[in-house]
Design a protein around this motif. Sequence first.
Motif, PDB file in Angstrom:
ATOM      1  N   GLY A   1      44.003  35.224  33.454  1.00 49.05           N
ATOM      2  CA  GLY A   1      42.818  36.192  33.547  1.00 49.05           C
ATOM      3  C   GLY A   1      42.665  37.138  32.379  1.00 49.05           C
ATOM      4  O   GLY A   1      42.121  37.924  32.222  1.00 49.05           O
TER       5      GLY A   1
ATOM      6  N   GLU B   1      36.944  42.662  38.431  1.00 47.93           N
ATOM      7  CA  GLU B   1      36.524  41.625  39.569  1.00 47.93           C
ATOM      8  C   GLU B   1      36.118  42.431  40.655  1.00 47.93           C
ATOM      9  O   GLU B   1      36.891  43.458  41.252  1.00 47.93           O
ATOM     10  CB  GLU B   1      37.700  40.847  39.845  1.00 47.93           C
ATOM     11  CG  GLU B   1      37.836  39.778  38.666  1.00 47.93           C
ATOM     12  CD  GLU B   1      38.880  38.702  39.343  1.00 47.93           C
ATOM     13  OE1 GLU B   1      38.305  37.722  40.031  1.00 47.93           O
ATOM     14  OE2 GLU B   1      40.017  38.761  38.883  1.00 47.93           O
TER      15      GLU B   1
ATOM     16  N   PRO C   1      34.804  41.108  44.337  1.00 47.79           N
ATOM     17  CA  PRO C   1      34.526  40.181  44.918  1.00 47.79           C
ATOM     18  C   PRO C   1      32.819  40.189  45.500  1.00 47.79           C
ATOM     19  O   PRO C   1      32.378  41.198  46.086  1.00 47.79           O
ATOM     20  CB  PRO C   1      35.318  40.138  46.150  1.00 47.79           C
ATOM     21  CG  PRO C   1      36.412  40.722  45.561  1.00 47.79           C
ATOM     22  CD  PRO C   1      36.004  41.796  44.808  1.00 47.79           C
TER      23      PRO C   1
ATOM     24  N   LYS D   1      32.618  39.147  38.191  1.00 47.58           N
ATOM     25  CA  LYS D   1      33.860  38.537  37.889  1.00 47.58           C
ATOM     26  C   LYS D   1      33.846  38.528  36.283  1.00 47.58           C
ATOM     27  O   LYS D   1      33.194  37.284  35.938  1.00 47.58           O
ATOM     28  CB  LYS D   1      34.149  37.066  38.682  1.00 47.58           C
ATOM     29  CG  LYS D   1      35.310  36.448  38.214  1.00 47.58           C
ATOM     30  CD  LYS D   1      35.381  35.209  39.165  1.00 47.58           C
ATOM     31  CE  LYS D   1      36.419  34.240  38.560  1.00 47.58           C
ATOM     32  NZ  LYS D   1      36.750  33.134  39.556  1.00 47.58           N
ATOM     33  N   TRP D   2      34.482  39.256  35.574  1.00 51.10           N
ATOM     34  CA  TRP D   2      34.295  39.015  34.233  1.00 51.10           C
ATOM     35  C   TRP D   2      35.647  39.361  33.422  1.00 51.10           C
ATOM     36  O   TRP D   2      36.517  40.323  33.912  1.00 51.10           O
ATOM     37  CB  TRP D   2      33.280  39.923  33.720  1.00 51.10           C
ATOM     38  CG  TRP D   2      33.316  39.943  32.263  1.00 51.10           C
ATOM     39  CD1 TRP D   2      32.531  39.259  31.313  1.00 51.10           C
ATOM     40  CD2 TRP D   2      33.912  40.933  31.329  1.00 51.10           C
ATOM     41  NE1 TRP D   2      32.656  39.457  29.995  1.00 51.10           N
ATOM     42  CE2 TRP D   2      33.695  40.616  29.704  1.00 51.10           C
ATOM     43  CE3 TRP D   2      34.952  41.979  31.351  1.00 51.10           C
ATOM     44  CZ2 TRP D   2      34.328  41.103  28.877  1.00 51.10           C
ATOM     45  CZ3 TRP D   2      35.409  42.400  30.422  1.00 51.10           C
ATOM     46  CH2 TRP D   2      35.201  42.284  29.043  1.00 51.10           C
ATOM     47  N   SER D   3      35.953  38.812  32.549  1.00 53.30           N
ATOM     48  CA  SER D   3      37.230  38.769  31.641  1.00 53.30           C
ATOM     49  C   SER D   3      36.753  38.071  30.313  1.00 53.30           C
ATOM     50  O   SER D   3      36.216  37.125  30.056  1.00 53.30           O
ATOM     51  CB  SER D   3      38.482  38.177  32.184  1.00 53.30           C
ATOM     52  OG  SER D   3      39.517  38.390  31.262  1.00 53.30           O
TER      53      SER D   3
ATOM     54  N   GLN E   1      37.072  34.310  29.662  1.00 58.43           N
ATOM     55  CA  GLN E   1      36.095  33.241  30.096  1.00 58.43           C
ATOM     56  C   GLN E   1      35.177  32.559  28.731  1.00 58.43           C
ATOM     57  O   GLN E   1      34.775  31.620  28.885  1.00 58.43           O
ATOM     58  CB  GLN E   1      35.079  34.107  30.867  1.00 58.43           C
ATOM     59  CG  GLN E   1      34.155  34.886  30.477  1.00 58.43           C
ATOM     60  CD  GLN E   1      33.193  35.743  31.465  1.00 58.43           C
ATOM     61  OE1 GLN E   1      33.889  36.304  32.460  1.00 58.43           O
ATOM     62  NE2 GLN E   1      32.279  35.526  31.465  1.00 58.43           N
TER      63      GLN E   1
ATOM     64  N   ALA F   1      39.844  31.753  36.652  1.00 61.68           N
ATOM     65  CA  ALA F   1      40.594  32.463  37.682  1.00 61.68           C
ATOM     66  C   ALA F   1      39.964  31.904  38.821  1.00 61.68           C
ATOM     67  O   ALA F   1      38.490  32.005  38.888  1.00 61.68           O
ATOM     68  CB  ALA F   1      40.506  33.827  37.531  1.00 61.68           C
ATOM     69  N   GLY F   2      40.614  31.792  39.880  1.00 65.25           N
ATOM     70  CA  GLY F   2      40.028  31.204  41.262  1.00 65.25           C
ATOM     71  C   GLY F   2      39.473  29.764  41.500  1.00 65.25           C
ATOM     72  O   GLY F   2      40.213  28.931  40.746  1.00 65.25           O
TER      73      GLY F   2
ATOM     74  N   ARG G   1      46.074  33.836  38.799  1.00 59.67           N
ATOM     75  CA  ARG G   1      45.908  34.594  37.480  1.00 59.67           C
ATOM     76  C   ARG G   1      47.329  34.980  37.085  1.00 59.67           C
ATOM     77  O   ARG G   1      47.391  35.976  36.077  1.00 59.67           O
ATOM     78  CB  ARG G   1      45.394  35.980  38.247  1.00 59.67           C
ATOM     79  CG  ARG G   1      43.762  35.677  38.654  1.00 59.67           C
ATOM     80  CD  ARG G   1      43.168  36.706  39.475  1.00 59.67           C
ATOM     81  NE  ARG G   1      41.836  36.498  39.726  1.00 59.67           N
ATOM     82  CZ  ARG G   1      41.342  35.691  40.632  1.00 59.67           C
ATOM     83  NH1 ARG G   1      41.964  34.784  41.255  1.00 59.67           N
ATOM     84  NH2 ARG G   1      40.087  35.567  40.626  1.00 59.67           N
TER      85      ARG G   1
ATOM     86  N   ILE H   1      42.798  42.676  36.628  1.00 65.77           N
ATOM     87  CA  ILE H   1      43.180  41.189  36.902  1.00 65.77           C
ATOM     88  C   ILE H   1      44.614  41.477  37.286  1.00 65.77           C
ATOM     89  O   ILE H   1      45.390  41.418  36.532  1.00 65.77           O
ATOM     90  CB  ILE H   1      43.092  40.406  35.713  1.00 65.77           C
ATOM     91  CG1 ILE H   1      41.522  40.446  35.094  1.00 65.77           C
ATOM     92  CG2 ILE H   1      43.277  38.820  36.061  1.00 65.77           C
ATOM     93  CD1 ILE H   1      40.666  39.719  36.025  1.00 65.77           C
TER      94      ILE H   1
ATOM     95  N   GLU I   1      49.093  37.535  40.982  1.00 60.23           N
ATOM     96  CA  GLU I   1      48.337  37.131  42.138  1.00 60.23           C
ATOM     97  C   GLU I   1      49.398  35.993  42.875  1.00 60.23           C
ATOM     98  O   GLU I   1      50.197  35.252  42.333  1.00 60.23           O
ATOM     99  CB  GLU I   1      47.041  36.264  41.818  1.00 60.23           C
ATOM    100  CG  GLU I   1      46.612  35.291  42.834  1.00 60.23           C
ATOM    101  CD  GLU I   1      45.403  34.411  42.284  1.00 60.23           C
ATOM    102  OE1 GLU I   1      45.044  33.618  42.985  1.00 60.23           O
ATOM    103  OE2 GLU I   1      44.786  34.747  41.338  1.00 60.23           O
TER     104      GLU I   1
END
Length: 407
Positions: free
Chosen positions: A340, A346, A348, A352-354, A357, A364-365, A378, A391, A394
Amino acid sequence: MRWVIFVVVYVLLDIYAYQVFRTISRYSWVYYIYLFFSLAVLANIIYQFNTGSGEGWAGAKSYAIGFFLVFFLPKLIFFIFMLGEDVGRLVLGTVRKVGNTGNDFSLPSRRKFISQVALGLAAIPFASVLYGMYKGRYNFRVLKHTMYFEDLPAAFDGYRISQISDIHSGSFDNHEKIKYGVDLLKQQQSDVIFFTGDLVNNKASEMEGWKQLFSSINAPDGVFSILGNHDYGDYIEWESAAAKEANLERLKNIHAEMGWDLLLNEHRFLERNGEKIALVGVENWGAGGFKKKGDLDKAGAGLSAKEFKILLSHDPSHWEEKVRYNDRHYQLTLSGHTHGMQFGIEIPGWIKWSPVQYRYKHWAGVYEDLGRAINVNRGFGFLAYPGRVGIWPEITVIELKKGPKPA
């Protein structure tokens, strides 16, 4: 030459940062202290990357990167605000010149308010990056998913999977915190545990101090693992090709010594009450210049589209380019690799941004398409920047359920 450009950009940004401090404070020692630390950070990163040990981006190099980001990200905010203010001052000064019959031309003085706003906003990345280094990198989270498959064998209804990825043991420096993460994994009491690559940064020797701790990980149906791009030792110089190959063989043996079943383009079967699911593991396959040793045809040889399959593949670009449309129908793929980017936001259900992307579509996810799904973990550890912001590290827990996904 690259360092010259780097230094010029850094100093240019510092000029604007200096002006912020000078505008909001009448005490010269404030901005002189800032400049001292800023230049010290610059000198340190140049030193570390020109005289370092060549072991990769860990240790002192990693912290040099971290403290560089602590100063560099706020500078970008200073630059944006001050450059915008400069443009505004220039436009206003020009308007005054045009409307003035005399020959005097002057720019309005810097606005203290703009500098204060810039400083306030710059404090956010400054504090966040420091927090990420101090606590964020060990802020382990358990993320749970329930995934539905109509073709899941009935005996595996309710089957629990734990996944970790990207340990990067060469970056660790706190045994107590890592033990907490390992204990958290064990507390999930899943039926099986999967590790999806990047055990080390570069060298197998990085695991020697951590092997005993990670050997304590176990599950009723075993612990299975694969290799990631960093496990091949491609990112440092070796004295010979034979030394590099010996390092990889040593790493493979470490998996076995920990009791982990390393899958190298091959598959196993998990069995319960006379029913089976196929567990397929490939070596690293990554788009964009990463190693492509993963052989999906070899790993899945003898399997048909009818068997329920779980694929372990380190890089999620493999799913996008090779797995998603594969005729063997890999129902579930587990990956890692992206971390991530160790930085993002993030919330929920909200956001959801990084930045990662923009490089990886699946970063992620859980993602689903064409009756197939992928979970991108992650990561458990960290690399280069010795921290995580937004992030978090995980541990994934997936419960498999038979039947259609509830509406």
